[in-house]
Scaffold this motif. Structure first.
Motif, PDB file in Angstrom:
ATOM      1  N   ARG A  77       0.820  -1.208   0.000  1.00 47.18           N
ATOM      2  CA  ARG A  77       0.000   0.000   0.000  1.00 47.18           C
ATOM      3  C   ARG A  77       0.851   1.253   0.000  1.00 47.18           C
ATOM      4  NH1 ARG A  77      -3.087  -2.230   4.944  1.00 47.18           N
ATOM      5  NH2 ARG A  77      -4.035  -4.003   3.971  1.00 47.18           N
ATOM      6  N   TRP A  79       0.717   1.947  -3.280  1.00 48.29           N
ATOM      7  CA  TRP A  79       1.147   1.956  -4.681  1.00 48.29           C
ATOM      8  C   TRP A  79       0.720   0.729  -5.475  1.00 48.29           C
ATOM      9  CZ3 TRP A  79       3.067   6.366  -6.526  1.00 48.29           C
ATOM     10  CH2 TRP A  79       3.498   7.296  -5.600  1.00 48.29           C
ATOM     11  N   TYR A  80       0.572  -0.412  -4.812  1.00 48.21           N
ATOM     12  CA  TYR A  80       0.348  -1.664  -5.527  1.00 48.21           C
ATOM     13  C   TYR A  80      -0.817  -2.443  -4.916  1.00 48.21           C
ATOM     14  CZ  TYR A  80       5.062  -0.690  -7.184  1.00 48.21           C
ATOM     15  OH  TYR A  80       6.164  -0.089  -7.733  1.00 48.21           O
ATOM     16  N   ALA A  95       0.359  -2.108 -10.368  1.00 52.14           N
ATOM     17  CA  ALA A  95       0.634  -0.773  -9.827  1.00 52.14           C
ATOM     18  C   ALA A  95      -0.607   0.097  -9.973  1.00 52.14           C
ATOM     19  CB  ALA A  95       1.822  -0.147 -10.540  1.00 52.14           C
ATOM     20  N   LYS A  97      -0.614   3.424  -8.636  1.00 52.93           N
ATOM     21  CA  LYS A  97      -0.218   4.829  -8.607  1.00 52.93           C
ATOM     22  C   LYS A  97       1.220   4.967  -9.071  1.00 52.93           C
ATOM     23  CE  LYS A  97      -3.179   5.908  -4.674  1.00 52.93           C
ATOM     24  NZ  LYS A  97      -3.300   6.599  -3.398  1.00 52.93           N
ATOM     25  N   GLY A  98       1.592   6.195  -9.352  1.00 53.76           N
ATOM     26  CA  GLY A  98       2.980   6.499  -9.658  1.00 53.76           C
ATOM     27  C   GLY A  98       3.393   6.178 -11.076  1.00 53.76           C
ATOM     28  N   HIS A 101       2.140   2.990 -12.912  1.00 52.32           N
ATOM     29  CA  HIS A 101       0.692   2.767 -12.945  1.00 52.32           C
ATOM     30  C   HIS A 101       0.299   1.845 -14.091  1.00 52.32           C
ATOM     31  CE1 HIS A 101      -3.566   3.616 -13.846  1.00 52.32           C
ATOM     32  NE2 HIS A 101      -3.653   3.613 -12.529  1.00 52.32           N
TER      33      HIS A 101
END
Length: 134
Positions: A77, A79-80, A95, A97-98, A101
């Motif tokens: 958490r 991000w994944y 993914a 975020k970031g 993604h």
């Protein structure tokens, strides 16, 4: 009306990549017929067998997305998201975020996160297209 996928995105505070969201909406975690996953690990080609893609709100904890996120997702958490597993208990991760993604990764559960993530595919569509028999 709020759908289970809307609720999931709200809890995750992230939008699911569109192809993955569509897969969940239509197949809700159904494991594909082709299950051999190939990726590069430490400069060498490696492979594993996909055990399951997780579903939303299943009767069983072994393949429930909510269960895995709540009980085993703390190191991923925010991000994944773990979306499935191989036969050895390693995770298939997407993914949320970031800069990564939408990319799909193999997560080796026996080593730290920063060295245990290996890219499988640049997108969920590419992940599904890259699965083979084996």
């Amino acid at each position: 009306m709020t759908t289970p996928l809307d609720l999931l995105e709200r809890v995750l505070d992230a939008r699911l990549p569109p192809a993955y969201r569509d897969w969940l909406a239509k197949r809700n975690g159904q494991t594909p017929e082709n299950r051999l996953v190939t990726f590069t690990q430490n400069g060498r080609e490696s492979s594993t067998t996909l055990h399951a893609l997780y579903a939303v709100n299943t009767k069983h904890t072994y393949n429930d997305l909510w269960y895995f996120h709540a009980n085993f997702g703390q190191d991923l958490r925010p991000w994944y998201l773990s979306i499935g597993s191989d036969d050895g208990g390693n995770q298939i991760v997407i993914a949320l975020k970031g800069p990564n993604h939408g990319k799909v990764f193999f997560r080796d559960h026996e080593v730290p996160l920063d060295v245990g993530m290996h890219i499988i595919a640049p997108s969920f569509e590419a992940f599904l297209a890259g699965l083979t028999t084996g």
